[in-house]
Design a protein around this motif. Structure first.
Motif, PDB file in Angstrom:
ATOM      1  N   GLU A  10     -21.329 -11.147   2.529  1.00  0.00           N
ATOM      2  CA  GLU A  10     -22.665 -11.650   2.201  1.00  0.00           C
ATOM      3  C   GLU A  10     -23.656 -10.514   2.438  1.00  0.00           C
ATOM      4  OE1 GLU A  10     -25.926 -14.922   3.793  1.00  0.00           O
ATOM      5  OE2 GLU A  10     -23.983 -14.789   4.783  1.00  0.00           O
ATOM      6  N   VAL A  11     -24.669 -10.414   1.586  1.00  0.00           N
ATOM      7  CA  VAL A  11     -25.667  -9.356   1.706  1.00  0.00           C
ATOM      8  C   VAL A  11     -27.048  -9.969   1.898  1.00  0.00           C
ATOM      9  CG1 VAL A  11     -26.786  -7.402   0.555  1.00  0.00           C
ATOM     10  CG2 VAL A  11     -24.321  -7.791   0.260  1.00  0.00           C
ATOM     11  N   ILE A  12     -27.745  -9.482   2.916  1.00  0.00           N
ATOM     12  CA  ILE A  12     -29.134  -9.853   3.132  1.00  0.00           C
ATOM     13  C   ILE A  12     -29.954  -8.574   3.001  1.00  0.00           C
ATOM     14  CG2 ILE A  12     -30.832 -10.746   4.773  1.00  0.00           C
ATOM     15  CD1 ILE A  12     -28.648 -12.588   5.843  1.00  0.00           C
ATOM     16  N   ARG A  13     -30.796  -8.536   1.948  1.00  0.00           N
ATOM     17  CA  ARG A  13     -31.613  -7.349   1.655  1.00  0.00           C
ATOM     18  C   ARG A  13     -33.011  -7.492   2.235  1.00  0.00           C
ATOM     19  NH1 ARG A  13     -30.474  -8.371  -4.521  1.00  0.00           N
ATOM     20  NH2 ARG A  13     -30.880 -10.401  -3.614  1.00  0.00           N
ATOM     21  N   GLY A  14     -33.701  -6.367   2.349  1.00  0.00           N
ATOM     22  CA  GLY A  14     -35.084  -6.365   2.818  1.00  0.00           C
ATOM     23  C   GLY A  14     -35.228  -6.138   4.308  1.00  0.00           C
ATOM     24  N   CYS A  15     -34.143  -5.766   4.981  1.00  0.00           N
ATOM     25  CA  CYS A  15     -34.200  -5.529   6.427  1.00  0.00           C
ATOM     26  C   CYS A  15     -34.819  -4.161   6.701  1.00  0.00           C
ATOM     27  CB  CYS A  15     -32.797  -5.589   7.027  1.00  0.00           C
ATOM     28  SG  CYS A  15     -31.976  -7.184   6.784  1.00  0.00           S
ATOM     29  N   LYS A  16     -35.560  -4.062   7.798  1.00  0.00           N
ATOM     30  CA  LYS A  16     -36.206  -2.795   8.189  1.00  0.00           C
ATOM     31  C   LYS A  16     -36.234  -2.691   9.698  1.00  0.00           C
ATOM     32  CE  LYS A  16     -39.457  -2.864   4.363  1.00  0.00           C
ATOM     33  NZ  LYS A  16     -39.673  -1.678   3.648  1.00  0.00           N
ATOM     34  N   GLY A  17     -36.236  -1.449  10.178  1.00  0.00           N
ATOM     35  CA  GLY A  17     -36.448  -1.213  11.596  1.00  0.00           C
ATOM     36  C   GLY A  17     -35.189  -0.895  12.376  1.00  0.00           C
ATOM     37  N   ASP A  18     -35.325  -0.994  13.697  1.00  0.00           N
ATOM     38  CA  ASP A  18     -34.253  -0.698  14.645  1.00  0.00           C
ATOM     39  C   ASP A  18     -33.064  -1.628  14.395  1.00  0.00           C
ATOM     40  OD1 ASP A  18     -33.449   0.538  17.422  1.00  0.00           O
ATOM     41  OD2 ASP A  18     -33.105  -1.645  17.562  1.00  0.00           O
ATOM     42  N   ILE A  19     -31.874  -1.060  14.266  1.00  0.00           N
ATOM     43  CA  ILE A  19     -30.708  -1.861  13.884  1.00  0.00           C
ATOM     44  C   ILE A  19     -30.371  -2.957  14.887  1.00  0.00           C
ATOM     45  CG2 ILE A  19     -29.675  -0.158  12.341  1.00  0.00           C
ATOM     46  CD1 ILE A  19     -27.849   0.694  14.675  1.00  0.00           C
ATOM     47  N   LYS A  20     -30.479  -2.669  16.160  1.00  0.00           N
ATOM     48  CA  LYS A  20     -30.162  -3.682  17.169  1.00  0.00           C
ATOM     49  C   LYS A  20     -31.164  -4.830  17.117  1.00  0.00           C
ATOM     50  CE  LYS A  20     -28.274  -3.866  21.793  1.00  0.00           C
ATOM     51  NZ  LYS A  20     -28.014  -3.146  23.010  1.00  0.00           N
TER      52      LYS A  20
END
Length: 123
Positions: A83-93
């Motif tokens: 599954e792919v969720i797009r639009g994420c930004k910032g520190d990975i944790k």
């Protein structure tokens, strides 16, 4: 248990899946805690034309939290049960924590540089 992959550059979500420095893989337990973090090198060239989806599937990845990607790359990952969720930004944790808390949703936006699965996007 769930395994999540994030296209990464400098511990931040890379804005483009196909050109990330590496993938950070998180294993999450049933209590929604991160129990393992590992790194997977990005393949040479554009990720959308590599076998990264099959490699991620073999590693048990079922979710990718990503910045931007074209529909071809998204469809390729989906065909490998990711599954792919797009639009994420910032520190990975922090992105993982936000997802586990229910605050991250797919933006529904594709990278239009990759319509038709043509990879010519430069960093």
């Amino acid at each position: 248990m769930i395994k999540i992959a994030i296209p990464t550059r400098d511990e931040q979500v890379d804005d483009h899946f196909g050109h990330c420095d590496h993938y950070t893989l998180f294993t999450i337990d049933d209590q929604k805690q991160i129990i393992e973090k590992e790194y997977l090198a990005s393949p040479e060239g554009c990720g959308c034309k590599s076998d990264i989806a099959s490699i991620l599937e073999e590693k048990g990845i079922t979710l990718m939290l990503a910045g931007n990607m074209g529909e071809g790359a998204k469809n390729m990952l989906n065909s490998h049960h990711i599954e792919v969720i797009r639009g994420c930004k910032g520190d990975i944790k922090e992105v993982v924590k936000q997802y586990l808390s229910g605050f991250i949703f797919d933006s529904g936006k594709s990278c239009h540089h990759h319509e038709g699965h043509v990879c010519s996007h430069n960093r």
